[in-house]
Write an enzyme that holds these catalytic residues in place. Structure first.
Site, PDB file in Angstrom:
ATOM      1  N   LEU A  37      -5.530  -1.210  -9.595  1.00 25.55           N
ATOM      2  CA  LEU A  37      -5.408  -2.667 -10.301  1.00 25.55           C
ATOM      3  C   LEU A  37      -6.596  -3.787  -9.867  1.00 25.55           C
ATOM      4  CD1 LEU A  37      -1.469  -3.572 -10.158  1.00 25.55           C
ATOM      5  CD2 LEU A  37      -3.174  -2.308 -11.991  1.00 25.55           C
ATOM      6  N   THR A  62       2.682  -6.085  -1.072  1.00 30.16           N
ATOM      7  CA  THR A  62       3.902  -6.525  -0.407  1.00 30.16           C
ATOM      8  C   THR A  62       3.962  -6.791   1.115  1.00 30.16           C
ATOM      9  OG1 THR A  62       5.070  -4.224  -0.832  1.00 30.16           O
ATOM     10  CG2 THR A  62       5.305  -5.813  -2.510  1.00 30.16           C
ATOM     11  N   TYR A 125       1.124 -14.166   1.271  1.00 28.35           N
ATOM     12  CA  TYR A 125       1.827 -13.201   0.282  1.00 28.35           C
ATOM     13  C   TYR A 125       2.558 -14.157  -0.683  1.00 28.35           C
ATOM     14  CZ  TYR A 125       5.681 -10.563  -1.838  1.00 28.35           C
ATOM     15  OH  TYR A 125       6.565  -9.895  -2.675  1.00 28.35           O
TER      16      TYR A 125
END
Length: 298
Positions: A37, A62, A125
């Site tokens: 990605l 994550t 995050y």
């Protein structure tokens, strides 16, 4: 219907692939080795070959603690790549379902978070995911942002599987009891997303925007672990086990966690008729599934 799914090797992606056929959906979910990605040209190449009717962006960085020392990669995946996907969807007039997280909130509200509550992430995050949400809203009108929390499944690394493994390795477990949230089974979330994506295409005016989906009910990590143990005991897999509740301060981590990240899921039920099942019920199904998988390879 052809749907392009990112993160096909993750917990949610695995369940989306497993359930797609029953919804009449043809999924393309390239593995990371074929589609990175952080390299937009690879995403574009897959798109050109598949020409999807919709996209589910289930991929994410994550690793909450590792993100604190690796912010560049976290933002590259969770924000920059997400923005590129949203721009491509806008160009092709294709709807996007983007998966986000309870970590966009600081957990200080003290009551269930609604979709329009202001975000205030505590760490890298959460900030990267909040920026990803903003990018989707900025570039694409035809979007659904679905925030979820405390995801687990019969696949990959997650809290339920960790508890089950440690039961066989230790005499006791010490689990945080002052972080409150809503455990979510990836299989349940996948079912909800596939229902949502099927409902988007025929509608002239879909209910675009942000939604919350997580298991119904509220617990702590300690409460979640306790229910896993109760399920194992019911199945005759353990006789007894010592589980001790501890405070967050007794288990320091590089990234701060929101102490209360309960999500209000009323809106998704009103708009799509989707009501998440009780978290306890889904925990039991997942534990039973994991036990049957273990038995089948013995």
């Amino acid at each position: 219907m052809k749907v392009f799914v990112t993160g096909g090797e993750g917990q949610l992606g695995t369940e989306l692939i497993a359930q797609a056929a029953s919804h009449g959906i043809n999924i393309l979910a390239p593995p990371l080795a074929q589609m990175d990605l952080t390299r937009p040209e690879q995403v574009d190449c897959v798109w050109e070959e598949f020409h999807p009717a919709a996209v589910i962006n289930a991929a994410a960085y994550t690793a909450v603690d590792r993100a604190e020392s690796d912010p560049e990669l976290a933002f590259a995946v969770n924000a920059e790549a997400t923005a590129h996907i949203a721009r491509r969807c806008a160009r092709e007039r294709v709807p996007l379902i983007h998966i986000s997280t309870d970590y966009v909130f600081d957990g200080l509200k003290g009551s269930p978070y609604r979709e329009d509550d202001p975000v205030a992430p505590l760490g890298v995050y959460g900030r990267s995911k909040a920026e990803g949400e903003a990018g989707v809203r900025r570039h694409l009108n035809q979007h659904l942002i679905v925030r979820t929390a405390w995801l687990y499944s019969a696949h990959g690394a997650n809290f339920v599987k960790t508890v089950m493994r440690l039961v066989g390795e230790r005499d006791e477990l010490r689990i945080v009891d002052d972080q409150i949230g809503c455990p979510t089974c990836a299989a349940d979330l996948a079912e909800a997303l596939l229902r949502m994506v099927r409902g988007l295409i025929p509608r002239s005016e879909a209910p675009w925007g942000t939604y919350h989906y997580c298991g119904s009910g509220v617990t702590s990590w300690y409460g979640m672990a306790l229910h896993v143990l109760h399920t194992l005991k019911r199945c005759g897999r353990i006789a007894s086990f010592r589980l001790l509740p501890i405070k967050t301060s007794e288990y320091p981590t590089p990234a701060r966690r929101p102490p209360y990240s309960v999500l209000d899921c009323t809106r998704i039920e009103v708009a799509f008729g989707i009501r998440p099942p009780p978290w306890q019920q889904s925990i039991e199904k997942t534990v039973d599934r994991l036990l049957s998988m273990t038995d089948s390879i013995r």
